[in-house]
Design a protein around this motif. Structure first.
Motif, PDB file in Angstrom:
ATOM      1  N   LYS A 241       4.130   1.093   1.063  1.00 29.72           N
ATOM      2  CA  LYS A 241       5.143   0.040   1.053  1.00 29.72           C
ATOM      3  C   LYS A 241       4.425  -1.303   0.992  1.00 29.72           C
ATOM      4  CE  LYS A 241       8.893   2.492   3.371  1.00 29.72           C
ATOM      5  NZ  LYS A 241       9.918   2.453   4.449  1.00 29.72           N
ATOM      6  N   THR A 243       4.674  -5.717  -0.747  1.00 32.28           N
ATOM      7  CA  THR A 243       5.452  -6.861  -1.232  1.00 32.28           C
ATOM      8  C   THR A 243       4.948  -7.236  -2.620  1.00 32.28           C
ATOM      9  OG1 THR A 243       5.744  -7.687   1.017  1.00 32.28           O
ATOM     10  CG2 THR A 243       6.144  -9.235  -0.783  1.00 32.28           C
ATOM     11  N   LYS A 245       4.703  -9.792  -5.750  1.00 36.95           N
ATOM     12  CA  LYS A 245       4.764 -11.231  -6.015  1.00 36.95           C
ATOM     13  C   LYS A 245       4.248 -11.527  -7.408  1.00 36.95           C
ATOM     14  CE  LYS A 245       4.118 -12.864  -1.241  1.00 36.95           C
ATOM     15  NZ  LYS A 245       3.269 -13.686  -0.324  1.00 36.95           N
ATOM     16  N   VAL A 254       0.902  -6.446  -6.010  1.00 38.50           N
ATOM     17  CA  VAL A 254       1.624  -5.903  -4.862  1.00 38.50           C
ATOM     18  C   VAL A 254       0.619  -5.754  -3.728  1.00 38.50           C
ATOM     19  CG1 VAL A 254       1.276  -3.510  -5.653  1.00 38.50           C
ATOM     20  CG2 VAL A 254       3.121  -4.045  -4.047  1.00 38.50           C
ATOM     21  N   ASP A 269      10.414  -9.331  -7.894  1.00 32.85           N
ATOM     22  CA  ASP A 269       9.611  -9.605  -6.701  1.00 32.85           C
ATOM     23  C   ASP A 269      10.385  -9.254  -5.429  1.00 32.85           C
ATOM     24  OD1 ASP A 269       7.788 -10.522  -8.490  1.00 32.85           O
ATOM     25  OD2 ASP A 269       7.728 -12.587  -7.759  1.00 32.85           O
ATOM     26  N   GLY A 270       9.626  -8.858  -4.407  1.00 32.96           N
ATOM     27  CA  GLY A 270      10.243  -8.529  -3.121  1.00 32.96           C
ATOM     28  C   GLY A 270       9.636  -7.266  -2.548  1.00 32.96           C
ATOM     29  N   LYS A 271      10.307  -6.688  -1.568  1.00 33.62           N
ATOM     30  CA  LYS A 271       9.835  -5.464  -0.927  1.00 33.62           C
ATOM     31  C   LYS A 271       9.950  -4.293  -1.902  1.00 33.62           C
ATOM     32  CE  LYS A 271       9.065  -7.284   3.160  1.00 33.62           C
ATOM     33  NZ  LYS A 271       7.693  -7.358   3.738  1.00 33.62           N
TER      34      LYS A 271
END
Length: 350
Positions: A241, A243, A245, A254, A269-271
């Motif tokens: 897991k 993030t 960007k 990531v 972008d994001g989790k």
């Protein structure tokens, strides 16, 4: 040679929906594998094709002819079952010729075609051999000969290699594929074994929970899985897991606690959830700005390769190395990993 088309198949048993709108096709001479875990519906789909089950909805067509509700004996389909379903009281020739006898084919023609089928599976001279005197691999060949001797439009194989040991199974994978290509018959092969599907198939239909998760050529489905399930089932992947960007220069990366990988993903972008295969990492001794530190904790020899299990920051990762180089890697030391952006797959968190 014949085409197979399966369209919008649904099937329910005891109130549980086992197949949920399955559609796929197999072109003339194509080898298609239905791959998935136990209970995903792949064997039920095979039984619907051969007529042992009737769908609640949908259709099955062979070369444009609808056969959905035809009786099994009216369909010109050959089937090799998981347990082979050979008759122990009959010798090899009688087992292979049984289907022809049921079709009232003359005895001299049965003998000729049985001989041809046994030659095809490399069992010439075994005609009078009792079934109980055959090895597992030989019984599998007899079952294949029995399915092919009737000259079916479609050949169905329901996990026929699962009872064989690893060495024989590997040999039979190649043998079945060679025979299928020589005969040119359209074939549907059910398996839960990823290696079998990758080794033998022109196309893989990956099933999960009664639905098709992904379909495509082996290389594409292995290297471009569309979901976390596909990434993890078809070849073991590292699941992380992180993030995602977009950098000022437009490239994407990531990252997690103590690691960062470049990626060419189209995900926003994001989790995200990340899937990376262990064999796609490059291992090096020297650090650079694109490398991630990897602390080796365990080294496992598995034949031609060795598995290195260790840490990248707070996450556990497994990578692969050639066994000839395994002496270079010592548990407790830190090396560095790089990976191509195309091999870092990102998925939005569920």
């Amino acid at each position: 040679m014949s085409k197979l088309k399966v369209e919008d198949i649904y099937k329910t048993f005891d109130g549980k929906e086992v197949l949920k709108g399955i559609s796929f096709d197999a072109q003339e001479g194509e080898f298609v594998s239905l791959l998935g875990p136990s209970g995903c519906g792949k064997s039920t789909m095979l039984r619907i094709i051969c007529g042992l089950e009737t769908p609640d909805k949908g259709s099955v067509m062979v070369s444009g002819q609808v056969i959905t509700y035809q009786k099994p004996e009216k369909r010109n389909i050959g089937m090799v079952f998981q347990n082979y379903a050979l008759f122990p009281s009959m010798n090899v020739a009688k087992n292979v010729g049984y289907g022809l006898k049921m079709k009232h084919v003359p005895k001299d023609e049965i003998a000729r075609r049985v001989g041809e089928a046994l030659e095809l599976v490399h069992l010439s001279g075994y005609e009078k051999r009792p079934i109980g005197k055959l090895s597992g691999g030989e019984q599998q060949r007899v079952a294949l000969a029995r399915a092919l001797v009737v000259k079916p439009d479609i050949l169905l194989l329901d996990e026929p290699l699962s009872a064989l040991d690893r060495k024989i199974r590997g040999e039979m994978q190649v043998e079945i594929r060679n025979i299928q290509q020589k005969v040119g018959i359209t074939t549907i092969f059910v398996t839960h074994d990823q290696e079998e599907a990758l080794t033998m198939s022109d196309k893989i239909i990956l099933m999960n929970g009664g639905k098709i998760e992904q379909a495509g050529e082996p290389w594409n489905i292995y290297n471009r899985p569309v979901s976390i399930f596909a990434s993890d089932f078809l070849g073991k992947a590292n699941l992380l897991k992180g993030t995602l960007k977009t950098m000022p220069d437009g490239r994407k990366a990531v990252s997690g606690q103590g690691w960062s990988f470049p990626t060419n993903t189209k995900v926003e972008d994001g989790k995200v959830q990340v899937a990376v295969r262990g064999e796609q990492f490059e291992l090096c001794r020297e650090n650079n700005k694109e490398a991630t530190a990897f602390l080796i904790r365990q080294k496992i020899f598995v034949g031609t390769t060795c598995r290195l299990i260790g840490s990248i920051g707070e996450d556990v990762l497994e990578v692969s190395a050639i066994s000839a180089e395994m002496e270079r890697f010592i548990p407790g030391e830190t090396i560095y990993l790089t990976i191509k952006p195309d091999n870092v797959l990102c998925y939005k968190e569920d």
